[in-house]
Design a protein around this motif. Structure first.
Motif, PDB file in Angstrom:
ATOM      1  N   GLY A  39       2.040   6.053  -7.228  1.00 32.53           N
ATOM      2  CA  GLY A  39       0.909   6.698  -7.887  1.00 32.53           C
ATOM      3  C   GLY A  39      -0.014   5.743  -8.607  1.00 32.53           C
ATOM      4  N   ILE A  40      -0.098   4.496  -8.132  1.00 31.12           N
ATOM      5  CA  ILE A  40      -0.998   3.514  -8.728  1.00 31.12           C
ATOM      6  C   ILE A  40      -1.807   2.839  -7.630  1.00 31.12           C
ATOM      7  CG2 ILE A  40       0.440   3.056 -10.759  1.00 31.12           C
ATOM      8  CD1 ILE A  40       1.558   0.621  -9.369  1.00 31.12           C
ATOM      9  N   PRO A  41      -2.979   2.278  -7.958  1.00 32.35           N
ATOM     10  CA  PRO A  41      -3.768   1.567  -6.948  1.00 32.35           C
ATOM     11  C   PRO A  41      -3.021   0.345  -6.428  1.00 32.35           C
ATOM     12  CG  PRO A  41      -5.087   2.065  -8.897  1.00 32.35           C
ATOM     13  CD  PRO A  41      -3.668   2.344  -9.262  1.00 32.35           C
ATOM     14  N   VAL A  42      -3.243  -0.001  -5.170  1.00 29.50           N
ATOM     15  CA  VAL A  42      -2.529  -1.127  -4.577  1.00 29.50           C
ATOM     16  C   VAL A  42      -2.884  -2.428  -5.280  1.00 29.50           C
ATOM     17  CG1 VAL A  42      -4.288  -1.510  -2.782  1.00 29.50           C
ATOM     18  CG2 VAL A  42      -1.921  -2.268  -2.407  1.00 29.50           C
ATOM     19  N   GLY A  43      -4.132  -2.575  -5.721  1.00 29.65           N
ATOM     20  CA  GLY A  43      -4.516  -3.787  -6.451  1.00 29.65           C
ATOM     21  C   GLY A  43      -3.736  -3.925  -7.748  1.00 29.65           C
TER      22      GLY A  43
ATOM     23  N   SER B 112       0.830  -1.202   0.000  1.00 29.13           N
ATOM     24  CA  SER B 112       0.000   0.000   0.000  1.00 29.13           C
ATOM     25  C   SER B 112       0.869   1.259   0.000  1.00 29.13           C
ATOM     26  CB  SER B 112      -0.936   0.010   1.211  1.00 29.13           C
ATOM     27  OG  SER B 112      -0.205  -0.026   2.427  1.00 29.13           O
ATOM     28  N   VAL B 113       2.019   1.204   0.689  1.00 29.00           N
ATOM     29  CA  VAL B 113       2.941   2.342   0.687  1.00 29.00           C
ATOM     30  C   VAL B 113       3.615   2.472  -0.670  1.00 29.00           C
ATOM     31  CG1 VAL B 113       5.059   3.290   1.693  1.00 29.00           C
ATOM     32  CG2 VAL B 113       3.333   2.251   3.170  1.00 29.00           C
ATOM     33  N   TYR B 114       4.129   1.353  -1.204  1.00 31.03           N
ATOM     34  CA  TYR B 114       4.768   1.409  -2.521  1.00 31.03           C
ATOM     35  C   TYR B 114       3.785   1.926  -3.577  1.00 31.03           C
ATOM     36  CZ  TYR B 114       8.779  -1.256  -0.765  1.00 31.03           C
ATOM     37  OH  TYR B 114       9.894  -1.663  -0.064  1.00 31.03           O
ATOM     38  N   ALA B 115       2.525   1.496  -3.482  1.00 31.19           N
ATOM     39  CA  ALA B 115       1.526   1.939  -4.456  1.00 31.19           C
ATOM     40  C   ALA B 115       1.276   3.437  -4.339  1.00 31.19           C
ATOM     41  CB  ALA B 115       0.223   1.160  -4.258  1.00 31.19           C
TER      42      ALA B 115
ATOM     43  N   PRO C 203       2.924  11.570   0.623  1.00 23.06           N
ATOM     44  CA  PRO C 203       1.707  12.186   0.082  1.00 23.06           C
ATOM     45  C   PRO C 203       1.337  11.501  -1.221  1.00 23.06           C
ATOM     46  CG  PRO C 203       3.611  13.541  -0.417  1.00 23.06           C
ATOM     47  CD  PRO C 203       4.104  12.424   0.459  1.00 23.06           C
ATOM     48  N   ALA C 204       0.115  11.705  -1.666  1.00 28.68           N
ATOM     49  CA  ALA C 204      -0.305  11.145  -2.944  1.00 28.68           C
ATOM     50  C   ALA C 204       0.507  11.769  -4.064  1.00 28.68           C
ATOM     51  CB  ALA C 204      -1.797  11.397  -3.160  1.00 28.68           C
ATOM     52  N   LEU C 205       0.609  11.070  -5.201  1.00 27.23           N
ATOM     53  CA  LEU C 205       1.448  11.516  -6.296  1.00 27.23           C
ATOM     54  C   LEU C 205       0.776  12.564  -7.171  1.00 27.23           C
ATOM     55  CD1 LEU C 205       4.210  11.077  -7.515  1.00 27.23           C
ATOM     56  CD2 LEU C 205       3.298   9.222  -8.872  1.00 27.23           C
ATOM     57  N   SER C 206      -0.438  12.953  -6.882  1.00 22.02           N
ATOM     58  CA  SER C 206      -1.156  13.947  -7.662  1.00 22.02           C
ATOM     59  C   SER C 206      -0.325  15.226  -7.790  1.00 22.02           C
ATOM     60  CB  SER C 206      -2.479  14.265  -6.967  1.00 22.02           C
ATOM     61  OG  SER C 206      -3.179  15.255  -7.658  1.00 22.02           O
ATOM     62  N   PRO C 207      -0.307  15.894  -8.963  1.00 22.08           N
ATOM     63  CA  PRO C 207      -1.109  15.578 -10.149  1.00 22.08           C
ATOM     64  C   PRO C 207      -0.378  14.691 -11.140  1.00 22.08           C
ATOM     65  CG  PRO C 207      -0.067  17.682 -10.479  1.00 22.08           C
ATOM     66  CD  PRO C 207       0.416  17.172  -9.140  1.00 22.08           C
ATOM     67  N   HIS C 208       0.685  14.010 -10.710  1.00 24.54           N
ATOM     68  CA  HIS C 208       1.484  13.238 -11.641  1.00 24.54           C
ATOM     69  C   HIS C 208       1.197  11.747 -11.551  1.00 24.54           C
ATOM     70  CE1 HIS C 208       3.721  16.770 -12.650  1.00 24.54           C
ATOM     71  NE2 HIS C 208       4.141  16.940 -11.417  1.00 24.54           N
TER      72      HIS C 208
END
Length: 255
Positions: A131-135, A124-127, A204-209
């Motif tokens: 910047g991609i969903p964990v699934g 979940s951290v790597y995802a 933090p989330a990778l947004s907006p990239h």
């Protein structure tokens, strides 16, 4: 014009600053992807690592982000190059391009960290970092392990050779290795040893990239062998050819 000032680096990759390792790998990958982006993409060459479009973050910034928030070690970064060589040898149609590089890198580092380090992040951290969903990362990890046939490690000397090669072929010629390896280096048949990494902070989330969605969708169950291209893949490939055709016509018009 004066040649660039040379920066001396330690003989052993374990002693070099991790950001220098990041710069060396990013330089190589940027040149490799620039070359491979000129190769026409065939439908049978599409993989689960392909994005619909190139991500809006450079590979250098992407690697720095991964290192910052996962504390990825030098060995985990360098062995990514070994994984590339393994997969390209087993799957000649696979190319590291601007459409595959980012997903390949985050998956490779997630896998190598689990294989080589005592402490590592959850998917979940790597995802979140990638910047991609964990699934989606779970699916990429399964596909990655299949493609490398679970060959997750190599000797320390192999990584040392990759390090020396990166320095020698650096496009700007900025770096130079001075001195020789210490007598304490491991033997050629010894396995790598690593110090555990400290637990990183929540990124933090990778947004907006954030990376664009992949072309393929992971089927339920265990990973399957390569299948014929799907309708969605054929449509994506047709759109890819059309965009390149328009770009070529535009270039001819300007000329």
């Amino acid at each position: 014009m004066d040649p660039p000032e040379r920066v001396s680096l330690p003989a052993n990759f374990e002693e070099v600053d991790v950001d220098v390792v990041v710069q060396l790998i990013a330089d190589m990958m940027e040149r490799l992807t620039a070359h491979n982006d000129r190769i026409p993409l065939a439908p049978e060459g599409l993989t689960r690592f392909h994005s619909r479009s190139a991500p809006g973050i450079s590979i250098l910034d992407y690697l720095r982000r991964i290192v910052r928030f996962t504390k990825a070690e030098r060995s985990c970064l360098l062995i990514t190059l070994h994984y590339i060589d393994q997969i390209c040898a087993r799957f000649p149609s696979f190319t590291l391009s601007s459409l595959t590089c980012h997903r390949f890198v985050i998956t490779a580092i997630a896998v190598s960290s689990k294989a080589l380090c005592d402490a590592f992040c959850t998917n979940s951290v790597y995802a979140r970092v990638g910047g991609i969903p964990v699934g989606e990362l779970n699916m990429l990890e399964r596909e990655f392990l299949r493609m490398i046939d679970w060959s997750l490690t190599c000797t320390r000397e192999v990584l040392q050779e990759y390090y020396a090669s990166l320095v020698r072929t650096h496009s700007a010629g900025t770096y130079i290795i001075v001195g020789s390896e210490s007598e304490s280096s491991l033997g050629s048949d010894s396995e790598m040893e690593y110090e555990p990494a400290s637990r990183p902070a929540t990124p933090p989330a990778l947004s907006p990239h954030s990376l664009a969605s992949t072309i393929r969708v992971d089927p339920a169950g265990a990973p399957e062998p390569p299948r014929p291209p799907t309708v969605e893949q054929n449509m994506a490939y047709a759109a890819f050819q059309q965009s390149h055709s328009r770009a070529a016509r535009g270039g001819d018009a300007e000329g």
